[in-house]
Design an enzyme around this catalytic site. Structure first.
Site, PDB file in Angstrom:
ATOM      1  N   HIS A   1      -9.264  37.721  19.591  1.00 44.45           N
ATOM      2  CA  HIS A   1      -8.749  38.845  18.820  1.00 44.45           C
ATOM      3  C   HIS A   1      -7.461  38.550  18.053  1.00 44.45           C
ATOM      4  CE1 HIS A   1      -9.510  43.496  18.936  1.00 44.45           C
ATOM      5  NE2 HIS A   1      -9.478  43.010  17.701  1.00 44.45           N
ATOM      6  N   ASP A  22     -14.912  43.619  24.698  1.00 45.95           N
ATOM      7  CA  ASP A  22     -14.490  44.034  26.040  1.00 45.95           C
ATOM      8  C   ASP A  22     -14.153  45.525  26.130  1.00 45.95           C
ATOM      9  OD1 ASP A  22     -11.209  42.399  25.948  1.00 45.95           O
ATOM     10  OD2 ASP A  22     -11.676  44.495  25.487  1.00 45.95           O
ATOM     11  N   GLU A  51     -14.260  38.360  20.675  1.00 45.70           N
ATOM     12  CA  GLU A  51     -14.130  38.118  22.100  1.00 45.70           C
ATOM     13  C   GLU A  51     -15.460  37.952  22.844  1.00 45.70           C
ATOM     14  OE1 GLU A  51     -11.356  37.323  23.716  1.00 45.70           O
ATOM     15  OE2 GLU A  51      -9.735  37.996  22.421  1.00 45.70           O
ATOM     16  N   ASP A 100     -13.315  44.861  19.805  1.00 41.70           N
ATOM     17  CA  ASP A 100     -13.262  43.864  20.875  1.00 41.70           C
ATOM     18  C   ASP A 100     -14.408  44.192  21.819  1.00 41.70           C
ATOM     19  OD1 ASP A 100     -10.560  42.484  22.853  1.00 41.70           O
ATOM     20  OD2 ASP A 100     -12.710  42.459  23.267  1.00 41.70           O
ATOM     21  N   HIS A 132      -3.804  36.650  21.423  1.00 37.23           N
ATOM     22  CA  HIS A 132      -4.872  37.663  21.294  1.00 37.23           C
ATOM     23  C   HIS A 132      -4.443  39.002  21.891  1.00 37.23           C
ATOM     24  CE1 HIS A 132      -7.315  37.237  25.324  1.00 37.23           C
ATOM     25  NE2 HIS A 132      -6.016  37.137  25.555  1.00 37.23           N
ATOM     26  N   HIS A 136      -7.871  46.948  25.703  1.00 41.82           N
ATOM     27  CA  HIS A 136      -6.464  46.581  25.600  1.00 41.82           C
ATOM     28  C   HIS A 136      -5.873  47.045  24.270  1.00 41.82           C
ATOM     29  CE1 HIS A 136      -8.800  43.504  27.856  1.00 41.82           C
ATOM     30  NE2 HIS A 136      -7.832  43.626  28.746  1.00 41.82           N
ATOM     31  N   ASP A 183      -3.491  45.260  22.588  1.00 37.38           N
ATOM     32  CA  ASP A 183      -3.230  44.056  21.769  1.00 37.38           C
ATOM     33  C   ASP A 183      -1.998  44.246  20.891  1.00 37.38           C
ATOM     34  OD1 ASP A 183      -6.710  43.028  21.168  1.00 37.38           O
ATOM     35  OD2 ASP A 183      -5.546  43.365  22.995  1.00 37.38           O
ATOM     36  N   ASP A 216     -11.126  48.816  22.040  1.00 37.57           N
ATOM     37  CA  ASP A 216     -10.686  47.713  22.907  1.00 37.57           C
ATOM     38  C   ASP A 216     -10.282  48.280  24.257  1.00 37.57           C
ATOM     39  OD1 ASP A 216      -8.763  44.808  21.859  1.00 37.57           O
ATOM     40  OD2 ASP A 216      -9.397  45.315  23.907  1.00 37.57           O
TER      41      ASP A 216
HETATM   42  N1  1EE Z   1      -2.466  42.422  27.668  1.00 36.03           N
HETATM   43  C1  1EE Z   1      -2.867  41.103  28.065  1.00 36.03           C
HETATM   44  C2  1EE Z   1      -4.381  40.925  27.787  1.00 36.03           C
HETATM   45  C3  1EE Z   1      -4.702  40.825  26.319  1.00 36.03           C
HETATM   46  C4  1EE Z   1      -6.199  40.901  26.036  1.00 36.03           C
HETATM   47  C5  1EE Z   1      -6.500  40.567  24.609  1.00 36.03           C
HETATM   48  B1  1EE Z   1      -7.883  41.133  24.036  1.00 36.03           B
HETATM   49  O1  1EE Z   1      -8.071  40.682  22.705  1.00 36.03           O
HETATM   50  O2  1EE Z   1      -8.961  40.748  24.885  1.00 36.03           O
HETATM   51  O3  1EE Z   1      -7.845  42.570  24.013  1.00 36.03           O
HETATM   52  C6  1EE Z   1      -2.519  40.869  29.533  1.00 36.03           C
HETATM   53  C7  1EE Z   1      -3.333  41.677  30.451  1.00 36.03           C
HETATM   54  N2  1EE Z   1      -2.770  41.834  31.785  1.00 36.03           N
HETATM   55  C8  1EE Z   1      -1.883  40.743  32.215  1.00 36.03           C
HETATM   56  C9  1EE Z   1      -1.413  40.966  33.654  1.00 36.03           C
HETATM   57  C10 1EE Z   1      -2.593  41.195  34.596  1.00 36.03           C
HETATM   58  O4  1EE Z   1      -2.185  41.482  35.915  1.00 36.03           O
HETATM   59  C11 1EE Z   1      -3.486  42.299  34.061  1.00 36.03           C
HETATM   60  C12 1EE Z   1      -3.906  41.991  32.678  1.00 36.03           C
HETATM   61  C13 1EE Z   1      -2.076  40.062  27.324  1.00 36.03           C
HETATM   62  O5  1EE Z   1      -2.276  38.877  27.606  1.00 36.03           O
HETATM   63  O6  1EE Z   1      -1.251  40.467  26.491  1.00 36.03           O
HETATM   64 MN    MN Z   2      -8.649  42.715  21.856  1.00 27.93          MN
HETATM   65 MN    MN Z   3      -9.616  43.427  24.934  1.00 30.71          MN
HETATM   66 MN    MN Z   4     -10.404  39.157  25.489  1.00 29.71          MN
END
Ligand code: 1EE
Ligand code: MN
Ligand code: MN
Ligand code: MN
Length: 305
Positions: free
Chosen positions: A96, A229, A272, A227, A136, A121, A123, A119
């Protein structure tokens, strides 16, 4: 519908190998033929080629920033070209982080956009709030005017300018936000329909209120960034950050049917899908077929026949 497809086989916005092959799996499932079968004129612009970026050391928390910046610069140019050729653009990811280039390229051809972000998330982590450094999870922070001051100088990002106002972003499907993201959404007052609102209102009301919000002032072209997901992992397990309690297949299709009916869809991202992460062939098929069906819904397929 005149559709231009661009594949972006890119995975460096996150850490799990395989998402770069999502585009080809979606094509192999017959996307082009099926779009033509429902009356679309389709031009497949192929896949972008992303050169290796050597010595792409982290910048602060940010992982492989130079590769992400360069890939999105290329993608922005490709999307702008597809739009200037008069198509609705379909960008097949890849992770993403590619929304940075897709929305930038789209905004270069249409001065104001509504962005519908579907999504699990948000993002919207900034380089300073990200808990992982994976870009992402950050694309919207680079794109929204109100967050511009939170973005430091990053190698290979100098081409990028913010291009979307917070009031023009709507989220559907949220169920896993980081603290910094929750604060940003509240502080900027961004319209968000989490899974709680989907349960409370039902998807029809969510779409009604989404369109009311997007069209409250002037009607703008819509950029749908989907996304996979956002869907429940029971439907789309082959993805990098699955979160329980997602949209049903039917709710996902309803979203795309409804957006199609506005007649304002101008670009769509489908990102994704990671074929490496299906435990079985059926899990990969279920994920890929959902992505295909969502895109068919964007371009006129209706379940009533
Ligand atoms: N918000 C997350 C996930 C992003 C997902 C990107 B996508 O494009 O797929 O929407 C981190 C998520 N979070 C990190 C700590 C964990 O305990 C729980 C998940 C991040 O890495 O910023
Ligand atoms: Mn995303
Ligand atoms: Mn996502
Ligand atoms: Mn993802």
């Amino acid at each position: 519908h005149s559709v231009g497809i661009i594949g972006a086989p890119f995975s460096k916005g996150q850490q799990r190998d395989g998402v770069q092959r999502g585009a080809d799996h979606i094509r192999a499932a017959g996307l082009v033929q099926k779009l033509k079968g429902q009356g679309c004129v389709v031009k497949d612009y192929g896949n972008l080629t992303f050169e290796d970026v050597p010595k792409d050391e982290p910048v602060g928390m940010l992982k492989t920033p130079r590769a992400v910046g360069r890939a999105n610069e290329l993608l922005a140019g490709a999307v702008q070209k597809i739009k200037s050729d008069g198509n609705t653009c379909v960008m097949l990811g890849g992770d993403h982080s590619l929304a940075i280039g897709s929305i930038s390229g789209h905004a270069a051809s249409r001065n104001e956009l509504s962005v519908l972000w579907v999504d699990a998330h948000a993002d919207i982590n900034t380089p300073l709030t990200t808990p992982t450094g994976n870009i992402h999870g950050q694309p919207l922070s680079y794109l929204i005017y109100e967050l511009h001051s939170k973005i430091p100088i990053i190698p290979n990002f100098s081409w990028l300018k913010p291009c979307v106002a917070a009031k023009d972003v709507v989220f559907i499907g949220l169920r896993d936000l980081d603290p910094g993201e929750h604060y940003i959404l509240k502080h900027l007052g961004i319209k968000a329909f989490s899974m709680t609102e989907v349960d409370r209102l039902g998807i029809a009301k969510v779409m009604e209120q989404t369109c009311d919000h997007m069209f409250s002032k002037v009607k703008k072209p819509i950029h749908l960034s989907f996304d996979i997901d956002a869907l429940d992992p029971s439907v789309s397990p082959a993805t990098g950050t699955p979160v329980a309690g997602g949209l049903t297949y039917r709710e996902g299709i309803y979203i795309t049917e409804h957006i199609c009916q506005t007649g304002l869809l101008s670009a769509v991202d489908m990102v994704e899908v990671n074929p490496n992460l299906g435990k079985t062939e059926d899990e990969i098929k279920s994920t890929v077929n959902a992505a295909v069906d969502l895109l068919l819904g964007c371009f006129g397929r209706v379940r009533e026949g």
